[in-house]
Design a protein around this motif. Sequence first.
Motif, PDB file in Angstrom:
ATOM      1  N   LEU A  11      88.425  76.472  13.509  1.00 34.05           N
ATOM      2  CA  LEU A  11      87.425  75.402  13.464  1.00 34.05           C
ATOM      3  C   LEU A  11      87.126  74.897  14.867  1.00 34.05           C
ATOM      4  O   LEU A  11      85.967  74.673  15.222  1.00 34.05           O
ATOM      5  N   LYS A  36      91.155  76.245  10.545  1.00 33.91           N
ATOM      6  CA  LYS A  36      90.639  75.439   9.441  1.00 33.91           C
ATOM      7  C   LYS A  36      91.789  75.069   8.497  1.00 33.91           C
ATOM      8  O   LYS A  36      92.575  75.921   8.110  1.00 33.91           O
ATOM      9  N   ASP A  71      83.455  75.296  14.940  1.00 28.32           N
ATOM     10  CA  ASP A  71      82.978  76.081  13.799  1.00 28.32           C
ATOM     11  C   ASP A  71      82.001  77.178  14.230  1.00 28.32           C
ATOM     12  O   ASP A  71      80.955  77.397  13.614  1.00 28.32           O
ATOM     13  N   ASP A  82      80.499  65.676  11.660  1.00 33.06           N
ATOM     14  CA  ASP A  82      81.558  66.562  11.161  1.00 33.06           C
ATOM     15  C   ASP A  82      82.941  66.130  11.615  1.00 33.06           C
ATOM     16  O   ASP A  82      83.941  66.771  11.274  1.00 33.06           O
ATOM     17  N   LYS A 159      84.723  67.587   8.582  1.00 36.05           N
ATOM     18  CA  LYS A 159      85.510  68.827   8.661  1.00 36.05           C
ATOM     19  C   LYS A 159      86.774  68.618   9.484  1.00 36.05           C
ATOM     20  O   LYS A 159      87.807  69.247   9.219  1.00 36.05           O
ATOM     21  N   THR A 190      90.599  69.868   4.875  1.00 34.55           N
ATOM     22  CA  THR A 190      90.247  69.140   6.090  1.00 34.55           C
ATOM     23  C   THR A 190      91.195  69.543   7.221  1.00 34.55           C
ATOM     24  O   THR A 190      92.401  69.675   7.022  1.00 34.55           O
TER      25      THR A 190
END
Length: 304
Positions: A11, A36, A71, A82, A159, A190
Amino acid sequence: MATQHTTEEVLLDVKGISLSFGGVKALSNVSFDVRKGEIRAIIGPNGAGKTTLMRIINQITAPDSGSLIFDGAPLSKHHISDIGYLPEERGLYKKMKVGEQALYLAQLKGMSYDEALEKLKFWFEKLDILSWWNKKVEELSKGMAQKIQFVVTVIHEPKLLIFDEPFSGFDPINAAIIRKEILELSQKGTTIIFSTHRMESVEEICDHIALINKAQTILEGPIEEIKKQFANNSYEVITIDRVLNENDYFSIISQKETNYSLLLKEGKTQQEALQSIIQQTEIISFRKEIPSMEEIFIKAINNA
């Protein structure tokens, strides 16, 4: 060296971040990536550059050099929605009512009034704080205000969540509640980065760490791998009685009743030491000692 993962897994990719203030290096070539769903602890002594790094990730401060990929794309202003950020220095408007302020802050994150109200009611009920809705912030204790700020930070379901000392100001009961919520958020996908001085919190909830000292990353990777890396040839032995003497295979580091901490002598194996112990006394258990994160932290900083 930063752990390498595939692009699909990552991420946030922090690449060679450097920043100086008035000729003093705050960060120097800091690199690591965050997968992630990972919970990553940024740890280090006071003044090491942890908060500066989190402010850069949150686009409050710009680096002198280096890049951040979020991302799969360069980090930019459109990623603000985000990311949720809970700084160490908290701030709520003391004269405003809790509910009004929470709604206002949620809408600043791009939520509609109705969506914000629905999700705030959900969180307030979940944390059993609905009775605070019409209180003024100045009526709340520090720990109560912390809970409100935690809710406002996570409300828009970003995120990435960034927490700077998230357990500061909480008593043990409320720290446990917030810790549980952080774990639940991670389980739902998350990604979480947090800075803390509490190594027990790192042990309890983190997958990976990045240890920063004197503006540089000196240790980075999965906690379990780092623990294996720092483990030496020490073993814990619990015996039936207190009769255990050093020999050619091990030395005794410490003893508390029938609980011994042993260090294998150079060139000796675990099996050889175990056989020599069995010849002396009956044992209940024999296991390799794994260092705590606090022990690793101290050793890494002292050896840097």
